[in-house]
Design an enzyme around this catalytic site. Structure first.
Site, PDB file in Angstrom:
ATOM      1  N   SER A 205      27.017   7.591 -21.418  1.00 45.78           N
ATOM      2  CA  SER A 205      27.537   6.741 -20.345  1.00 45.78           C
ATOM      3  C   SER A 205      26.995   5.319 -20.474  1.00 45.78           C
ATOM      4  O   SER A 205      25.935   5.096 -21.078  1.00 45.78           O
ATOM      5  CB  SER A 205      27.134   7.323 -18.991  1.00 45.78           C
ATOM      6  OG  SER A 205      25.719   7.345 -18.914  1.00 45.78           O
TER       7      SER A 205
ATOM      8  N   GLU B 232      35.180   5.133 -14.469  1.00 42.85           N
ATOM      9  CA  GLU B 232      35.450   6.220 -15.421  1.00 42.85           C
ATOM     10  C   GLU B 232      35.420   7.540 -14.646  1.00 42.85           C
ATOM     11  O   GLU B 232      34.401   7.890 -14.046  1.00 42.85           O
ATOM     12  CB  GLU B 232      34.376   6.229 -16.511  1.00 42.85           C
ATOM     13  CG  GLU B 232      34.613   7.314 -17.545  1.00 42.85           C
ATOM     14  CD  GLU B 232      33.636   7.241 -18.716  1.00 42.85           C
ATOM     15  OE1 GLU B 232      32.434   7.030 -18.479  1.00 42.85           O
ATOM     16  OE2 GLU B 232      34.093   7.433 -19.859  1.00 42.85           O
TER      17      GLU B 232
ATOM     18  N   PHE C   9      27.595  15.139 -24.019  1.00 40.76           N
ATOM     19  CA  PHE C   9      28.057  16.538 -23.957  1.00 40.76           C
ATOM     20  C   PHE C   9      29.480  16.728 -24.463  1.00 40.76           C
ATOM     21  O   PHE C   9      29.889  17.847 -24.766  1.00 40.76           O
ATOM     22  CB  PHE C   9      27.957  17.064 -22.511  1.00 40.76           C
ATOM     23  CG  PHE C   9      29.095  16.600 -21.620  1.00 40.76           C
ATOM     24  CD1 PHE C   9      30.337  17.212 -21.671  1.00 40.76           C
ATOM     25  CD2 PHE C   9      28.941  15.537 -20.733  1.00 40.76           C
ATOM     26  CE1 PHE C   9      31.393  16.782 -20.860  1.00 40.76           C
ATOM     27  CE2 PHE C   9      29.980  15.097 -19.932  1.00 40.76           C
ATOM     28  CZ  PHE C   9      31.215  15.722 -20.002  1.00 40.76           C
TER      29      PHE C   9
ATOM     30  N   GLU D  11      21.601  18.158 -23.250  1.00 38.97           N
ATOM     31  CA  GLU D  11      21.027  19.395 -22.709  1.00 38.97           C
ATOM     32  C   GLU D  11      22.115  20.331 -22.171  1.00 38.97           C
ATOM     33  O   GLU D  11      21.878  21.510 -21.963  1.00 38.97           O
ATOM     34  CB  GLU D  11      19.988  19.087 -21.619  1.00 38.97           C
ATOM     35  CG  GLU D  11      20.481  18.328 -20.393  1.00 38.97           C
ATOM     36  CD  GLU D  11      20.528  16.800 -20.586  1.00 38.97           C
ATOM     37  OE1 GLU D  11      20.837  16.344 -21.702  1.00 38.97           O
ATOM     38  OE2 GLU D  11      20.272  16.090 -19.597  1.00 38.97           O
TER      39      GLU D  11
ATOM     40  N   CYS E 206      35.998   9.565 -24.346  1.00 40.16           N
ATOM     41  CA  CYS E 206      35.829   8.130 -24.089  1.00 40.16           C
ATOM     42  C   CYS E 206      37.084   7.372 -24.496  1.00 40.16           C
ATOM     43  O   CYS E 206      37.210   6.189 -24.215  1.00 40.16           O
ATOM     44  CB  CYS E 206      34.622   7.600 -24.833  1.00 40.16           C
ATOM     45  SG  CYS E 206      34.821   7.741 -26.602  1.00 40.16           S
TER      46      CYS E 206
ATOM     47  N   LYS F 127      18.727  14.162 -30.689  1.00 35.92           N
ATOM     48  CA  LYS F 127      18.497  14.639 -29.311  1.00 35.92           C
ATOM     49  C   LYS F 127      19.857  15.055 -28.770  1.00 35.92           C
ATOM     50  O   LYS F 127      20.672  14.227 -28.380  1.00 35.92           O
ATOM     51  CB  LYS F 127      17.896  13.507 -28.477  1.00 35.92           C
ATOM     52  CG  LYS F 127      17.034  13.951 -27.317  1.00 35.92           C
ATOM     53  CD  LYS F 127      17.718  14.814 -26.278  1.00 35.92           C
ATOM     54  CE  LYS F 127      18.472  14.065 -25.233  1.00 35.92           C
ATOM     55  NZ  LYS F 127      19.255  14.909 -24.322  1.00 35.92           N
TER      56      LYS F 127
HETATM   57  P1  NAD Z   1      25.020  10.672 -20.423  1.00 30.11           P
HETATM   58  O1  NAD Z   1      24.843   9.213 -20.546  1.00 30.11           O
HETATM   59  O2  NAD Z   1      24.781  11.305 -19.101  1.00 30.11           O
HETATM   60  O3  NAD Z   1      24.085  11.433 -21.473  1.00 30.11           O
HETATM   61  C1  NAD Z   1      24.020  11.050 -22.823  1.00 30.11           C
HETATM   62  C2  NAD Z   1      22.629  11.376 -23.361  1.00 30.11           C
HETATM   63  O4  NAD Z   1      21.660  10.633 -22.625  1.00 30.11           O
HETATM   64  C3  NAD Z   1      22.269  12.839 -23.213  1.00 30.11           C
HETATM   65  O5  NAD Z   1      21.628  13.267 -24.385  1.00 30.11           O
HETATM   66  C4  NAD Z   1      21.345  12.858 -22.009  1.00 30.11           C
HETATM   67  O6  NAD Z   1      20.341  13.843 -22.100  1.00 30.11           O
HETATM   68  C5  NAD Z   1      20.704  11.489 -22.010  1.00 30.11           C
HETATM   69  N1  NAD Z   1      20.439  10.955 -20.664  1.00 30.11           N
HETATM   70  C6  NAD Z   1      21.106  11.237 -19.514  1.00 30.11           C
HETATM   71  N2  NAD Z   1      20.602  10.514 -18.481  1.00 30.11           N
HETATM   72  C7  NAD Z   1      19.589   9.786 -18.987  1.00 30.11           C
HETATM   73  C8  NAD Z   1      18.674   8.842 -18.423  1.00 30.11           C
HETATM   74  N3  NAD Z   1      18.694   8.526 -17.132  1.00 30.11           N
HETATM   75  N4  NAD Z   1      17.765   8.259 -19.239  1.00 30.11           N
HETATM   76  C9  NAD Z   1      17.712   8.560 -20.547  1.00 30.11           C
HETATM   77  N5  NAD Z   1      18.555   9.454 -21.127  1.00 30.11           N
HETATM   78  C10 NAD Z   1      19.477  10.059 -20.369  1.00 30.11           C
HETATM   79  O7  NAD Z   1      26.503  10.995 -20.941  1.00 30.11           O
HETATM   80  P2  NAD Z   1      27.268  12.388 -20.915  1.00 30.11           P
HETATM   81  O8  NAD Z   1      27.619  12.717 -19.499  1.00 30.11           O
HETATM   82  O9  NAD Z   1      26.560  13.397 -21.724  1.00 30.11           O
HETATM   83  O10 NAD Z   1      28.602  12.012 -21.724  1.00 30.11           O
HETATM   84  C11 NAD Z   1      29.712  11.415 -21.135  1.00 30.11           C
HETATM   85  C12 NAD Z   1      29.705   9.914 -21.297  1.00 30.11           C
HETATM   86  O11 NAD Z   1      29.626   9.571 -22.680  1.00 30.11           O
HETATM   87  C13 NAD Z   1      30.973   9.255 -20.793  1.00 30.11           C
HETATM   88  O12 NAD Z   1      30.641   8.077 -20.102  1.00 30.11           O
HETATM   89  C14 NAD Z   1      31.748   8.928 -22.064  1.00 30.11           C
HETATM   90  O13 NAD Z   1      32.658   7.859 -21.959  1.00 30.11           O
HETATM   91  C15 NAD Z   1      30.623   8.596 -22.974  1.00 30.11           C
HETATM   92  N6  NAD Z   1      31.019   8.690 -24.366  1.00 30.11           N
HETATM   93  C16 NAD Z   1      31.246   7.524 -25.023  1.00 30.11           C
HETATM   94  C17 NAD Z   1      31.687   7.541 -26.334  1.00 30.11           C
HETATM   95  C18 NAD Z   1      31.965   6.259 -27.046  1.00 30.11           C
HETATM   96  O14 NAD Z   1      32.265   6.318 -28.225  1.00 30.11           O
HETATM   97  N7  NAD Z   1      31.885   5.097 -26.418  1.00 30.11           N
HETATM   98  C19 NAD Z   1      31.880   8.768 -26.981  1.00 30.11           C
HETATM   99  C20 NAD Z   1      31.617   9.946 -26.292  1.00 30.11           C
HETATM  100  C21 NAD Z   1      31.190   9.893 -24.966  1.00 30.11           C
END
Ligand code: NAD
Length: 485
Positions: free
Chosen positions: A227, A376, A150, A177, A282, A174
């Site tokens: 994450s 985090e 997000f 959401e 991140c 994808k």
């Molecule tokens: P998230 O992991 O909750 O969601 C990421 C994606 O995975 C979304 O599209 C979501 O719909 C899907 N998802 C969520 N839960 C899931 C599950 N149980 N099974 C399968 N798919 C699932 O992450 P977020 O809250 O949207 O974003 C924040 C996180 O992203 C932070 O931890 C941040 O550090 C990380 N991030 C990392 C980088 C990097 O370059 N390392 C860059 C941007 C964000």
């Protein structure tokens, strides 16, 4: 509802998902109801994969110099629509307008890089024995998927869209959401830029679609950003199904501050790093380790933090749950004996009372075993630990399971070099609070901040989005046969 219900984008058209299940998209800025997003099913994904598969033969057959023409036009369209795109990012994600503009500008830079790919993907050729030549070429994989988080609704999709597609692949995206609006707008601009139908598709949804992507036999490669918990699931499940996978996870980035650091510059960098995008990056500085007496610098960090005002130069955090989670971290640290120097709990922005804001927060005397030191937080919170030596500071950094970024602030080149060598992170900053490598350098962390080989952007991404074809040719039968031919 401000925007009509969001649809999937398959084969160049916006279409309804097969499921009735929908989630609300709420603006963190003021709590306004923006739209609904469908929770698609494996059937919808299958439609998107079929469209991508059908588009692949003709798209991949075009010379790359022709494919990148679409991205020259796309770059121009991003520039032309910058204000509107930034407003959309701001509205759905909650960041301030200037940050949203910077995010779209970064999308433009990523596209510029994709336009330069023809100069970078030339293969190799060598006469390996008399009249026998070996040559290599980068060949696209087929249908690939990109799953995004997000926190950057425009930039992170553009980490993968231009490179993967310019290199000849067809994609299913994808979106998160929580922020699905920007992706739909990017699809429109790609079409306007001349991208053939089916080359780029969007399937909205939640974990069900992510799992279906990992399992779908028609998808060759999966890139994920989000994450660490989900990155592990996606990496494991995709590779279990014999797909190529690159999964970027969460982070806990350490800033090591030495007493000789330039105080004003350090304070400005640290405050900007911890509070930019409301700490939802991140690459955010989340943990600072003060080495020796750095009280004068901490005082200045607090001064800088107090200039950061929610709703003015500090955006919202993504949701009510997020705000509650961040504030709980602060309260727990306080209960465990840490000292709250600047307290952002309970922030309310006048006129936007339903927005979800956390003010800048600086916590001192944090112990390395506290949750605010290890986990985090993903909010505008800086946890300060104190050590006597640089080695102790490095030991704290090294103990983190993550490894996205680490920075050092000092005027001593020897100490800076020492941290560059010893820190266990993929991206290192010296007097830089957010050490994001810019194109053509690639972006990617280490340890539990990234699973898979290579990086997601820059030159490194070429290896991820293509496979090498090696051809050996001989057109001189008179040279006879020997063991090398
Ligand atoms: P998230 O992991 O909750 O969601 C990421 C994606 O995975 C979304 O599209 C979501 O719909 C899907 N998802 C969520 N839960 C899931 C599950 N149980 N099974 C399968 N798919 C699932 O992450 P977020 O809250 O949207 O974003 C924040 C996180 O992203 C932070 O931890 C941040 O550090 C990380 N991030 C990392 C980088 C990097 O370059 N390392 C860059 C941007 C964000």
């Amino acid at each position: 509802m401000k925007y009509p219900g969001i649809q999937n984008y398959i084969n160049g058209k916006f279409v309804d998902a097969s499921s009735e299940r929908k989630l609300k998209v709420i603006s963190p800025v003021d709590g306004n109801f923006l739209s609904t997003v469908p929770m698609s099913t494996a059937r919808d994904l299958d439609d998107a994969v079929k469209a991508a598969k059908a588009a692949f033969p003709s798209w991949s057959k075009l010379p790359i110099k022709e494919r990148v023409q679409v991205f020259f036009r796309y770059k121009y369209l991003l520039e032309k629509n910058l204000k509107e795109l930034a407003e959309l990012v701001q509205e759905e994600n909650g960041k301030i307008y200037n940050e949203a503009v910077a995010e779209v500008e970064k999308s433009i830079e990523l596209t510029e890089f994709a336009c330069s790919l023809p100069q970078l993907v030339t293969g190799e050729i060598l006469e390996v024995s008399k009249g026998v030549e070996c040559r290599t070429e980068h060949v696209p994989l087929g249908v690939v998927a990109s799953i995004v988080p997000f926190n950057f609704p425009s930039m992170v999709p553009n980490w993968t869209i231009p490179n993967a597609i310019a290199l000849g692949n067809c994609m299913v995206l994808k979106p998160s959401e929580k922020v699905p609006l920007s992706s739909g707008r990017l699809a429109q601009l790609l079409k306007e830029a001349g991208l053939p139908d089916g080359v780029f598709n969007i399937v909205n949804g939640d974990s069900e679609i992510v799992e279906a992507i990992c399992d779908h036999p028609g998808i060759q490669a999966v890139s994920f950003v989000g994450s660490t918990k989900v990155a592990k699931i996606v990496y494991q499940r995709s590779t279990h199904n014999y797909k190529r996978a690159l999964a970027l996870g969460g982070a806990k980035n350490h800033l090591m501050v030495l007493p000789d650091a330039k105080a004003d510059m350090t304070a400005q960098n640290v405050a900007a790093s911890m509070s930019g995008c409301a700490g939802q990056r991140c690459m955010a500085a989340s943990a600072m380790v003060g080495v020796g007496n750095v009280d004068h610098i901490i005082d200045k960090i607090c001064e800088e933090a107090k200039k950061i005002i929610p709703g003015k130069n500090l955006g919202a955090v993504i949701s009510k749950e997020s705000k509650e989670r961040i504030e709980k971290y602060i309260t727990e640290a306080e209960q465990q004996g840490a000292k709250i120097l600047v307290d952002g709990r309970g922030a309310i922005v006048e006129g936007k009372e339903n927005g979800t804001y956390v003010g800048p927060t600086v916590i001192d005397y944090v112990k390395p075993d506290m949750a605010v030191a290890k986990e985090e937080i993903f909010g505008p919170v800086l946890s300060i630990m104190r050590t006597g030596t640089l080695d102790e500071a490095i030991a704290i950094e090294n103990a983190s399971p993550y490894g996205n970024a680490a920075s050092v602030f000092t005027q001593n080149g020897g100490y800076a070099r020492y941290v560059m060598e010893k820190a266990s992170a993929g991206m290192i900053g010296v007097n830089v609070g957010v050490p994001v490598p810019r194109e053509p350098f690639s972006f990617g962390g280490w340890n539990e901040s990234k699973f898979g080989v290579g990086d997601i952007t820059g030159k490194s991404s070429i290896e991820f989005w293509t496979k090498l074809k090696k051809s050996t040719t001989k057109w001189n039968p008179e040279a006879g046969i020997n063991w090398m031919s």
